[in-house]
Design a protein around this motif. Structure first.
Motif, PDB file in Angstrom:
ATOM      1  N   SER A  74      -9.573   4.834  -7.453  1.00  0.00           N
ATOM      2  CA  SER A  74     -11.001   5.048  -7.633  1.00  0.00           C
ATOM      3  C   SER A  74     -11.398   4.633  -9.047  1.00  0.00           C
ATOM      4  CB  SER A  74     -11.333   6.526  -7.426  1.00  0.00           C
ATOM      5  OG  SER A  74     -10.683   7.305  -8.423  1.00  0.00           O
ATOM      6  N   TYR A 122     -10.718   0.789  -4.866  1.00  0.00           N
ATOM      7  CA  TYR A 122     -10.749   0.797  -3.412  1.00  0.00           C
ATOM      8  C   TYR A 122     -10.887   2.240  -2.953  1.00  0.00           C
ATOM      9  CZ  TYR A 122      -9.595  -2.439   0.464  1.00  0.00           C
ATOM     10  OH  TYR A 122      -9.635  -3.290   1.535  1.00  0.00           O
ATOM     11  N   PRO A 123     -11.712   2.517  -1.962  1.00  0.00           N
ATOM     12  CA  PRO A 123     -12.006   3.917  -1.631  1.00  0.00           C
ATOM     13  C   PRO A 123     -10.883   4.692  -0.972  1.00  0.00           C
ATOM     14  CG  PRO A 123     -13.095   2.428  -0.090  1.00  0.00           C
ATOM     15  CD  PRO A 123     -12.511   1.564  -1.166  1.00  0.00           C
ATOM     16  N   GLN A 124      -9.870   4.018  -0.405  1.00  0.00           N
ATOM     17  CA  GLN A 124      -8.849   4.751   0.339  1.00  0.00           C
ATOM     18  C   GLN A 124      -7.429   4.481  -0.151  1.00  0.00           C
ATOM     19  OE1 GLN A 124      -9.476   3.857   4.490  1.00  0.00           O
ATOM     20  NE2 GLN A 124     -11.439   4.912   4.579  1.00  0.00           N
ATOM     21  N   THR A 125      -7.008   3.219  -0.156  1.00  0.00           N
ATOM     22  CA  THR A 125      -5.587   2.932  -0.348  1.00  0.00           C
ATOM     23  C   THR A 125      -5.208   2.489  -1.754  1.00  0.00           C
ATOM     24  OG1 THR A 125      -5.930   0.658   0.424  1.00  0.00           O
ATOM     25  CG2 THR A 125      -5.309   2.294   2.080  1.00  0.00           C
ATOM     26  N   LYS A 126      -6.155   2.427  -2.682  1.00  0.00           N
ATOM     27  CA  LYS A 126      -5.796   2.002  -4.036  1.00  0.00           C
ATOM     28  C   LYS A 126      -6.349   3.013  -5.033  1.00  0.00           C
ATOM     29  CE  LYS A 126      -5.202  -2.785  -2.578  1.00  0.00           C
ATOM     30  NZ  LYS A 126      -5.637  -2.674  -1.177  1.00  0.00           N
ATOM     31  N   PRO A 151     -12.953  -0.751   4.687  1.00  0.00           N
ATOM     32  CA  PRO A 151     -13.779   0.066   3.795  1.00  0.00           C
ATOM     33  C   PRO A 151     -13.555  -0.362   2.347  1.00  0.00           C
ATOM     34  CG  PRO A 151     -12.647   1.431   5.409  1.00  0.00           C
ATOM     35  CD  PRO A 151     -12.052   0.066   5.520  1.00  0.00           C
ATOM     36  N   SER A 152     -14.572  -0.902   1.715  1.00  0.00           N
ATOM     37  CA  SER A 152     -14.463  -1.414   0.358  1.00  0.00           C
ATOM     38  C   SER A 152     -15.862  -1.544  -0.209  1.00  0.00           C
ATOM     39  CB  SER A 152     -13.726  -2.760   0.336  1.00  0.00           C
ATOM     40  OG  SER A 152     -14.330  -3.691   1.214  1.00  0.00           O
ATOM     41  N   HIS A 157       0.826  -1.195   0.000  1.00  0.00           N
ATOM     42  CA  HIS A 157       0.000   0.000   0.000  1.00  0.00           C
ATOM     43  C   HIS A 157       0.872   1.263   0.000  1.00  0.00           C
ATOM     44  CE1 HIS A 157      -3.518  -2.460   0.955  1.00  0.00           C
ATOM     45  NE2 HIS A 157      -2.764  -3.089   1.843  1.00  0.00           N
TER      46      HIS A 157
END
Length: 278
Positions: A197, A191-195, A223-224, A140
């Motif tokens: 959009s 992924y909404p945060q670490t990958k 969160p996914s 990440h």
């Protein structure tokens, strides 16, 4: 539009997620082995988890007419524990003959430690010895570039390994070229945060094109979004991309990669629909 999510951690999802995915066009998922949300204390826990992936989860998916396939591995987050990793790796071969197992994955690096690299290397050796497909997790955020470079370097140290039988997942703008240039397949993880959009994924497709590129949601404990792939389809349609291009990314490409395993078979009715949609 029919689609395949090649990286979906369905053990962490409810039956409502399966239903929504089916209603949105999902016909198959493949589920890599991963972290359970906490570090397991004994290898027996992995035995139970692998049985869940190969026995229970395919039956649950079938209730919604979704084909479920799995990958076996010591996940990157727990791979730093060398004693536990060695014991888990001894147990993996007996699952490789299960009818829904496609290969070794997800393997790779988390904090890019020496122990993780050793476990990762041993799992590639296992995949080569058993002629398995490989699915790779890349780290990440700030460790993404470093971890991807090391992951690729280790892969290239195996001269008999065919690059086209490896999918390097969680690629981003600064790692995708490196992956594709060496002949590997690449996965974009929504992924909404670490990958990435849906918007970033569409940008990447517009920059790099669709060759050897797959799209997945990776929905898991954190969160996914189990609806990530349909949201990507909507974004591509909003940008006026052709249905043929979108279909290639979310259906044809994963079929092409995954069908290198003799166990992966899309139902005939979905194959006919795919031909008719081109």
């Amino acid at each position: 539009m029919k689609y395949i999510d090649h990286h979906a951690h369905m053990v962490s999802r409810t039956t409502d997620d399966y239903q929504q995915m089916a209603l949105s066009g999902c016909v198959a998922v493949t589920e890599p082995a991963f972290w359970a949300g906490w570090d397991r204390s004994h290898a027996d826990g992995f035995d139970d988890y692998f049985r869940q992936l190969t026995d229970f989860e395919p039956k649950r998916a079938a209730l919604y007419h979704i084909q479920h396939y799995a990958w076996m591995a010591m996940n990157p987050k727990e791979a730093d524990d060398r004693v536990l990793s060695r014991e888990v790796l001894k147990r993996i071969p007996k699952f490789l003959d299960q009818p829904t197992v496609l290969g070794i994955g997800e393997i790779g690096l988390n904090r890019v430690t020496h122990n993780e690299i050793e476990t990762y290397t041993e799992q590639i050796e296992l995949a080569v010895a058993h002629k398995q497909l490989i699915l790779i997790h890349t780290p990440h955020l700030e460790d993404k570039l470093k971890g991807t470079k090391i992951s690729v370097d280790v892969l290239r140290s195996f001269p008999t390994l065919e690059p086209g039988r490896v999918l390097v997942d969680h690629a981003e703008e600064h790692t995708l070229g490196m992956i594709l240039d060496h002949g590997y397949w690449a996965g974009l993880t929504l992924y909404p945060q670490t990958k990435v959009s849906a918007q970033r994924a569409a940008d990447i497709v517009e920059r790099f094109g669709p060759e050897r590129l797959c799209i997945a949601g990776a929905c898991d404990w954190g969160p996914s979004d189990s609806m990530a792939v349909p949201r990507f389809i909507m974004e591509m349609r909003r940008r006026k991309h052709s249905e043929a291009l979108i279909h290639r990314l979310v259906f044809e490409n994963p079929v092409q990669f995954l069908s290198q395993s003799a166990r992966f078979r899309i139902r005939p009715e979905h194959e006919r629909q795919a031909v008719g949609s081109r």
